[in-house]
Enzyme design. Structure first.
Site, PDB file in Angstrom:
ATOM      1  N   HIS A   8      17.116   0.800  -5.285  1.00 16.75           N
ATOM      2  CA  HIS A   8      17.945   1.493  -6.268  1.00 16.75           C
ATOM      3  C   HIS A   8      19.347   0.905  -6.219  1.00 16.75           C
ATOM      4  O   HIS A   8      19.798   0.422  -5.179  1.00 16.75           O
ATOM      5  CB  HIS A   8      17.970   2.993  -5.962  1.00 16.75           C
ATOM      6  CG  HIS A   8      18.600   3.814  -7.037  1.00 16.75           C
ATOM      7  ND1 HIS A   8      19.972   3.986  -7.122  1.00 16.75           N
ATOM      8  CD2 HIS A   8      18.062   4.496  -8.083  1.00 16.75           C
ATOM      9  CE1 HIS A   8      20.249   4.744  -8.167  1.00 16.75           C
ATOM     10  NE2 HIS A   8      19.111   5.066  -8.773  1.00 16.75           N
ATOM     11  N   LYS A  42      18.318  12.103  -5.546  1.00 19.31           N
ATOM     12  CA  LYS A  42      19.440  11.473  -4.833  1.00 19.31           C
ATOM     13  C   LYS A  42      19.883  12.383  -3.682  1.00 19.31           C
ATOM     14  O   LYS A  42      19.051  12.883  -2.929  1.00 19.31           O
ATOM     15  CB  LYS A  42      20.569  11.169  -5.815  1.00 19.31           C
ATOM     16  CG  LYS A  42      20.171  10.215  -6.934  1.00 19.31           C
ATOM     17  CD  LYS A  42      21.369   9.740  -7.731  1.00 19.31           C
ATOM     18  CE  LYS A  42      20.938   8.743  -8.788  1.00 19.31           C
ATOM     19  NZ  LYS A  42      22.077   8.198  -9.536  1.00 19.31           N
ATOM     20  N   ILE A  56      24.151   4.393 -15.302  1.00 22.24           N
ATOM     21  CA  ILE A  56      23.584   5.441 -14.458  1.00 22.24           C
ATOM     22  C   ILE A  56      24.515   6.643 -14.415  1.00 22.24           C
ATOM     23  O   ILE A  56      25.708   6.521 -14.153  1.00 22.24           O
ATOM     24  CB  ILE A  56      23.333   4.905 -13.033  1.00 22.24           C
ATOM     25  CG1 ILE A  56      22.214   3.854 -13.063  1.00 22.24           C
ATOM     26  CG2 ILE A  56      22.946   6.041 -12.086  1.00 22.24           C
ATOM     27  CD1 ILE A  56      21.960   3.189 -11.735  1.00 22.24           C
ATOM     28  N   GLU A  99      17.476  -0.758 -14.684  1.00 27.09           N
ATOM     29  CA  GLU A  99      18.560   0.225 -14.678  1.00 27.09           C
ATOM     30  C   GLU A  99      19.917  -0.462 -14.645  1.00 27.09           C
ATOM     31  O   GLU A  99      20.422  -0.761 -13.560  1.00 27.09           O
ATOM     32  CB  GLU A  99      18.467   1.111 -13.429  1.00 27.09           C
ATOM     33  CG  GLU A  99      17.438   2.181 -13.440  1.00 27.09           C
ATOM     34  CD  GLU A  99      17.739   3.223 -12.366  1.00 27.09           C
ATOM     35  OE1 GLU A  99      17.802   4.397 -12.702  1.00 27.09           O
ATOM     36  OE2 GLU A  99      17.941   2.844 -11.203  1.00 27.09           O
ATOM     37  N   ALA A 149      17.756  11.037 -12.975  1.00 33.71           N
ATOM     38  CA  ALA A 149      18.256  11.829 -11.856  1.00 33.71           C
ATOM     39  C   ALA A 149      19.061  13.015 -12.346  1.00 33.71           C
ATOM     40  O   ALA A 149      18.571  14.135 -12.413  1.00 33.71           O
ATOM     41  CB  ALA A 149      19.089  10.950 -10.911  1.00 33.71           C
ATOM     42  N   SER A 150      20.320  12.768 -12.733  1.00 31.10           N
ATOM     43  CA  SER A 150      21.241  13.864 -13.039  1.00 31.10           C
ATOM     44  C   SER A 150      20.776  14.734 -14.201  1.00 31.10           C
ATOM     45  O   SER A 150      21.090  15.923 -14.244  1.00 31.10           O
ATOM     46  CB  SER A 150      22.642  13.316 -13.325  1.00 31.10           C
ATOM     47  OG  SER A 150      22.630  12.400 -14.407  1.00 31.10           O
ATOM     48  N   GLY A 189      20.689   6.796 -17.538  1.00 30.10           N
ATOM     49  CA  GLY A 189      21.125   7.595 -18.679  1.00 30.10           C
ATOM     50  C   GLY A 189      20.042   8.399 -19.373  1.00 30.10           C
ATOM     51  O   GLY A 189      20.311   9.074 -20.375  1.00 30.10           O
TER      52      GLY A 189
END
EC number: 5.3.1.1
Length: 215
Positions: free
Chosen positions: A85, A8, A138, A133, A194-195, A173
């Site tokens: 996305h 991101k 998210i 997603e 991502a995170s 998640g």
């Protein structure tokens, strides 16, 4: 299993994450790919990691200021691209145009979708993969495979009903190896996250933990 890490616009070191991903991928049967910001594509690709763009525009060369050309993405080392996305939603016509642009540049494509109905619509456009997603999950650390596993199974069925050649990935998640295993058991052939990596204190350890159950 395909693991795609979307960086991101997080304030992480994209090269360090890419180097970790390349090393981890070398020690597992999983493919680990990284999707950095466009400005970092070449540096990330130079690490040898499988590199994806976060988006490509539907247009080709010309008077299109601000575009992310599929050809430029490929020239800078990317082998694929995300599209649609939930943080960069597009109309179906634009997704279709971006898929055509990606095909011209020989890029693999992953189209994101919020639910099984959107998965079916996206699969009909002929991408290589779709990623389901639910946007409300998210970044929460609660995987869709745990919060609502039916969404994943229904997405797999929806894509297969339209085009069995389209792979289905599970996003939203995902942060642990157990999440990856659960996604695989529900029929997904990859995960999008991502995170869980980009915001981790130690991205390498996070990646190792993510793929450990796949060995």
């Amino acid at each position: 299993m395909f693991v795609l890490v979307n960086l991101k616009a997080y304030p992480c070191d994209p090269v360090a994450v890419a180097e970790a991903a390349a090393d981890v991928a070398g020690d597992t049967e999983a493919t680990v790919a990284v999707a950095p910001q466009a400005a970092d594509l070449a540096r990330v690709a130079d690490t040898g990691v499988t590199t994806y763009a976060q988006h490509v525009s539907p247009n080709g060369h010309g008077s299109h200021t601000g575009s992310t050309l599929a050809e430029s993405v490929a020239d800078n080392g990317a082998v694929g691209t995300l599209l649609n996305h939930s943080e960069a939603r597009r109309k179906l016509a634009d997704i279709d145009g971006s898929l055509d642009a990606a095909a011209r540049a020989d890029l693999d494509t992953v189209v994101c979708a919020n639910n099984p109905e959107q998965v079916a619509a996206a699969a009909a456009l002929g991408p290589d993969a779709v990623a389901v997603e639910p946007p409300e999950l998210i970044g929460t650390g609660t995987p869709v495979s745990q919060a609502d596993p039916d969404v994943v199974e229904d997405a797999v069925d929806a894509a297969a009903a339209v085009d069995p050649s389209v792979d289905v990935y599970c996003g939203a998640g995902i942060s642990t190896g157990d999440d990856v295993v659960a996604a695989e058991e529900l029929g997904a052939s990859g995960v999008l996250l991502a995170s869980g990596v980009a915001k981790a204190d130690d991205p390498r350890t996070a990646l190792e933990d993510l793929v450990a159950p796949l060995d």
